[in-house]
Design a protein around this motif. Structure first.
Motif, PDB file in Angstrom:
ATOM      1  N   SER A   1     -12.173  52.796  63.025  1.00 47.51           N
ATOM      2  CA  SER A   1     -12.167  54.200  62.574  1.00 47.51           C
ATOM      3  C   SER A   1     -13.135  54.432  61.417  1.00 47.51           C
TER       4      SER A   1
ATOM      5  N   ASN B   1      -8.784  59.020  68.942  1.00 46.51           N
ATOM      6  CA  ASN B   1      -9.358  60.245  69.517  1.00 46.51           C
ATOM      7  C   ASN B   1      -8.824  61.509  68.859  1.00 46.51           C
ATOM      8  N   THR B   2      -8.085  61.352  67.748  1.00 51.61           N
ATOM      9  CA  THR B   2      -7.472  62.505  67.094  1.00 51.61           C
ATOM     10  C   THR B   2      -7.716  62.448  65.589  1.00 51.61           C
ATOM     11  N   ASN B   3      -8.362  63.484  65.039  1.00 53.69           N
ATOM     12  CA  ASN B   3      -8.599  63.587  63.599  1.00 53.69           C
ATOM     13  C   ASN B   3      -9.300  62.350  63.039  1.00 53.69           C
ATOM     14  N   THR B   4     -10.386  61.973  63.683  1.00 56.24           N
ATOM     15  CA  THR B   4     -11.095  60.772  63.258  1.00 56.24           C
ATOM     16  C   THR B   4     -12.580  60.906  63.582  1.00 56.24           C
TER      17      THR B   4
ATOM     18  N   THR C   1     -14.603  59.707  66.066  1.00 53.85           N
ATOM     19  CA  THR C   1     -14.937  59.197  67.398  1.00 53.85           C
ATOM     20  C   THR C   1     -16.379  59.495  67.784  1.00 53.85           C
TER      21      THR C   1
ATOM     22  N   SER D   1      -8.120  60.971  76.707  1.00 53.32           N
ATOM     23  CA  SER D   1      -7.307  62.053  76.158  1.00 53.32           C
ATOM     24  C   SER D   1      -5.839  61.996  76.571  1.00 53.32           C
TER      25      SER D   1
ATOM     26  N   GLU E   1      -2.765  59.998  72.727  1.00 50.88           N
ATOM     27  CA  GLU E   1      -3.190  60.439  71.401  1.00 50.88           C
ATOM     28  C   GLU E   1      -3.192  59.257  70.444  1.00 50.88           C
TER      29      GLU E   1
ATOM     30  N   GLY F   1      -4.606  58.062  66.647  1.00 48.89           N
ATOM     31  CA  GLY F   1      -5.113  58.622  65.400  1.00 48.89           C
ATOM     32  C   GLY F   1      -6.036  57.711  64.621  1.00 48.89           C
ATOM     33  N   HIS F   2      -6.430  58.201  63.469  1.00 51.20           N
ATOM     34  CA  HIS F   2      -7.333  57.497  62.562  1.00 51.20           C
ATOM     35  C   HIS F   2      -6.635  56.263  61.983  1.00 51.20           C
TER      36      HIS F   2
ATOM     37  N   TYR G   1      -5.585  53.642  63.487  1.00 49.91           N
ATOM     38  CA  TYR G   1      -4.438  53.332  64.350  1.00 49.91           C
ATOM     39  C   TYR G   1      -4.108  51.850  64.403  1.00 49.91           C
TER      40      TYR G   1
END
Length: 333
Positions: free
Chosen positions: A208, A271-274, A276, A300, A303, A305-306, A308
């Motif tokens: 990340s 793939n969420t708030n990071t 990518t 997708s 989910e 996150g950052h 992870y």
């Protein structure tokens, strides 16, 4: 009574306005109050143990709070290693995340033991944080840890011919900065890095990570976000007018320093708030240059996150650990 209540709330409102105005004026001269406020806000790191942690814990040991540099106040490291090992171990040097202004080496306490249980000396370091240091001070401090590893290899059974850099989030950017400086003399001079003699990094693992801070020089957002980013960037770089400095922007974009002689690199992100998009762009550039890169991204349907990989009871983290170990085994033969 109503007048008393009204006067009370008027006083509170006035106090809030005066306080905000004082902060606003102070921020004109220094970004430091912004980081003081930010550090009061807890950030959930999502640190969880892997399912087999008791077994891992019994098979590993940790030597804590070892001083690695006298030049910087926050220069402690922890070394995780297998209990039953008589040989020098390949090193994984891990740089924690936290936006350059938060975080600590203990963020890797479960991840580090897990990696070390597979035959590695996993070293997690602290470093001085913004606003007490810039990103350029931080990377110089991390370089000091490389010197420490070299100087103390015999004492801690470290194989300095197999040093693997690793970093999460902001720590990934710092680790990548260091690798770039070891492969580009001009860049090393720009950020004032003196590579440790005879050290050649074996690989780099990025979790990340952020790859291009110059994107935030002209970030298209609302006024408040843009204002805060301008102050954060000032703290990170030490330059008040950092947004308009194209030379600085080039230094903050690691895409500019990809080198065909880079070692193998492992890149993963959620793939969420990071970051990518930055990660995929950088990995594509590596492949185009001929650098071996192994990636782990997620579709997708799941989910992720950052950061992870530190949430170790999840299936995504388990996959990251498995692929990280496969990567390390391949490059440390």
């Amino acid at each position: 009574m109503n007048k008393i209540v009204k006067d009370f709330f008027k006083s509170i409102a006035l106090l809030i306005i005066v306080s905000l105005l004082a902060v606003w004026i102070t921020l004109y001269y220094t970004p430091n109050p912004l980081f003081t406020i930010a550090n009061l806000i807890p950030i959930e790191a999502n640190l969880t143990k892997p399912d087999n942690y008791l077994t891992i814990e019994k098979s590993t040991k940790v030597e804590r709070n070892i001083v690695y540099s006298e030049q910087y106040p926050n220069s402690l490291l922890d070394i995780y290693s297998p209990i039953h090992s008589n040989d020098k171990l390949p090193v994984v040097l891990f740089v924690h995340g936290g936006g350059f202004f938060k975080g600590e080496k203990e963020m890797a306490k479960y991840f580090g033991r897990t990696i070390s249980s597979n035959g590695y000396a996993f070293i997690s370091i602290n470093y001085d944080l913004v606003p007490n240091a810039t990103v350029f001070d931080q990377v110089k401090q991390i370089n000091d840890s490389i010197q420490f590893i070299t100087d103390n290899a015999d004492e801690y059974s470290l194989d300095i011919d197999n040093i693997n850099l690793a970093g999460s989030s902001a720590g990934g950017f710092l680790a990548l900065q260091l690798l770039s400086s070891y492969h580009n003399e001009i860049y090393a001079k720009k950020i004032k890095i003196a590579p440790v003699e005879k050290i050649k990094f074996n690989s780099l693992l990025l979790y990340s990570a952020v790859y291009n801070l110059s994107e935030f020089q002209h970030y298209d957002s609302n006024f408040l976000t843009s204002y805060l980013l301008s102050k954060i960037g000032w703290g990170l770089t030490g330059e008040r007018s950092w947004e308009s400095d194209s030379v600085l922007g080039a230094i903050l974009n690691q895409n500019n320093y990809i080198n065909k002689d880079f070692p193998s690199i492992f890149i993963t992100d959620g793939n969420t708030n990071t970051f990518t998009e930055q990660a995929t762009n950088y990995s594509n550039r590596l492949e185009e240059t001929g650098v071996f890169v192994q990636t782990l991204f997620f579709n997708s349907r799941e989910e992720v996150g950052h950061g992870y990989q530190l949430n170790m009871h999840t299936s995504a983290s388990k996959k990251a650990v498995k692929e990280s170990l496969n990567f390390l085994e391949r490059v440390n033969k």
